[in-house]
Scaffold this active site. Structure first.
Site, short mmCIF file in Angstrom:
data_model
loop_
_atom_site.label_atom_id
_atom_site.label_comp_id
_atom_site.label_asym_id
_atom_site.label_seq_id
_atom_site.Cartn_x
_atom_site.Cartn_y
_atom_site.Cartn_z
N ALA A 1 30.04 38.08 41.07
CA ALA A 1 29.27 36.84 40.88
C ALA A 1 29.73 35.98 39.69
O ALA A 1 30.02 34.79 39.87
CB ALA A 1 27.79 37.21 40.78
N ARG B 1 30.92 30.80 49.62
CA ARG B 1 30.11 32.02 49.84
C ARG B 1 28.65 31.70 49.54
O ARG B 1 28.39 30.89 48.64
CB ARG B 1 30.60 33.19 48.94
CG ARG B 1 32.01 33.67 49.26
CD ARG B 1 32.38 34.92 48.49
NE ARG B 1 31.72 36.10 49.02
CZ ARG B 1 31.76 37.31 48.43
NH1 ARG B 1 32.40 37.45 47.28
NH2 ARG B 1 31.17 38.35 48.98
N GLN C 1 35.41 47.94 47.37
CA GLN C 1 35.53 47.45 45.97
C GLN C 1 35.40 48.60 44.98
O GLN C 1 35.98 48.55 43.89
CB GLN C 1 34.44 46.41 45.68
CG GLN C 1 34.66 45.06 46.33
CD GLN C 1 33.98 44.96 47.68
OE1 GLN C 1 33.77 45.96 48.36
NE2 GLN C 1 33.66 43.76 48.11
N ASP D 1 24.17 39.91 42.25
CA ASP D 1 24.67 38.61 42.69
C ASP D 1 23.61 37.53 42.59
O ASP D 1 23.92 36.35 42.49
CB ASP D 1 25.20 38.69 44.12
CG ASP D 1 26.53 39.40 44.13
OD1 ASP D 1 26.54 40.64 44.08
OD2 ASP D 1 27.57 38.70 44.13
N LYS E 1 25.79 44.12 46.28
CA LYS E 1 26.64 44.58 47.38
C LYS E 1 25.88 45.48 48.36
O LYS E 1 25.09 46.32 47.93
CB LYS E 1 27.85 45.31 46.79
CG LYS E 1 28.83 45.90 47.76
CD LYS E 1 29.36 44.93 48.78
CE LYS E 1 29.99 43.68 48.21
NZ LYS E 1 30.22 42.62 49.24
#
Ligand code: MRU
Length: 355
Positions: free
Chosen positions: A56, A97, A204, A245, A256
């Site tokens: 973020a 996004r 990730q 985020d 996530k």
């Protein structure tokens, strides 16, 4: 306070000549450390969309510099025309996004900066916007270090920590949010044992968190997402640290996909679950987590991305949400650069209203 082994790893910054945004291409890590110089807003949009730059705060910084780059190419005879064109580019960048609020906050901040200089010569506006983007990046770095300091007060030497996705150096200006107390603890001899969820589908945790922690010399063990319960049951985890985020006004937190499952497990096993992020990730315009738009990504990320052969039957129906919402009541504390907030998280609005 710069972590020497990570300091050369550049997540996002402006180049020396002020005409390009430099990022390490995170889709190539950990195999290749390839740097890209993005010179147009379209390239910045694509880098955000394809997760070449992600996390973020890092998305917000990239967007701020991207808008500055586009401002350099705006032709206008008056401020109103300049600003209309800038807003148009901002709208475009905002479509990259949908979930991380830092993207929208950074775009708004650059636009506000322009509006504060209606009387400045038009030729000076891009430079003013660049300085604002620099300030945003510097503030993020300071916030990350402060988050690490606050969070470390909640942790003891020798603890086992579980983290999900990547909320480290690669997700911010430098240092990280969830990983900040781990780096700070490392510098102070805390000897944490960190477990990193691999974080399906784009890994990730495996590709980025395991990579940066290992490079920093932290004791890190990689596990698949579905192993967290066993690792907790064995008593190896004393705290969970994750990033965010978007934090809604009531403390519900988007992070996530899979984060809320970890929170439910932590609750079951009586393990503290900490969310770490800068106040720039708090969104008071979003009352609860239900109002957060959850990004849905390409089915191929689940069926074939990263595999030698497709791992699902052709034409299979796929649902691929990139984030989920952890309800506020499952969060033991939210740690920002301002301090530590606990349920019902009234500090969130105080921190935003009185920055
Ligand atoms: O899709 P990504 O890789 O951008 O998702 C990132 C996360 O969910 C991180 O945990 C979050 O952005 C925290 S960043 C410090």
């Amino acid at each position: 306070m710069e972590h020497t082994s990570l300091s050369h790893l550049c997540t996002v910054r402006l180049n020396e000549t002020h005409d390009g945004v430099v990022i390490v291409d995170q889709t190539q890590l950990p195999r290749h450390e390839i740097y890209l110089t993005l010179t147009s807003i379209e390239q910045v949009w694509e880098a955000i969309r394809k997760l070449k730059v992600r996390g973020a705060p890092a998305i917000g910084i990239a967007a701020a510099y991207g808008l500055y780059l586009s401002a350099r190419n705006i032709h206008a005879d008056d401020f109103a025309t300049f600003f209309r064109k800038l807003q148009h580019q901002g709208h475009y960048l905002a479509t990259a996004r949908p979930t991380a609020v830092n993207l929208f906050a950074a775009i708004e901040r650059i636009e506000r900066c322009a509006q504060a200089h209606t009387d400045a010569p038009l030729s000076q506006l891009p430079d003013l916007l660049r300085q604002e983007a620099d300030a945003l990046r510097n503030e993020d770095a300071a916030a990350c270090h402060a988050i690490g300091t606050h969070a470390l007060t909640l942790l003891q030497p020798g603890m086992g920590l579980l983290t999900h996705c990547n909320a480290g150096h690669l997700a911010v200006s430098e240092y990280g949010t969830a990983l900040a107390p781990i780096y700070l603890g490392q510098e102070q001899g805390y000897d944490f044992r960190v477990f990193a969820d691999e974080t399906r589908p784009l890994l990730q945790g495996a590709r980025l968190t395991a990579f940066e922690l290992q490079r920093a010399g932290v004791n890190v063990t990689l596990i698949c997402d579905n192993m967290a319960s066993l690792v907790m049951r064995r008593g190896w985890i004393q705290a969970v640290v994750v990033g965010c985020d978007r934090i809604a006004a009531n403390g519900d937190t988007a992070n996530k996909i899979g984060t809320s499952a970890v929170a439910i497990l932590a609750h079951h096993y009586g393990i503290p679950f900490y969310v770490l992020g800068p106040t720039s990730t708090i969104d008071l315009h979003t009352p609860t987590g239900s109002a957060i738009t959850i990004e849905e990504r390409d089915p191929s990320e689940i069926t074939s991305w990263g595999y030698r052969h497709p791992m699902a039957p052709e034409g299979i129906k796929v649902y691929n949400p990139a984030f989920d919402i952890t309800p506020a009541e499952l969060i033991t504390a939210i740690i920002t650069e301002k301090g530590i907030a606990r349920y019902p998280f009234t500090e969130l609005s105080e921190w935003k209203v009185n920055p």
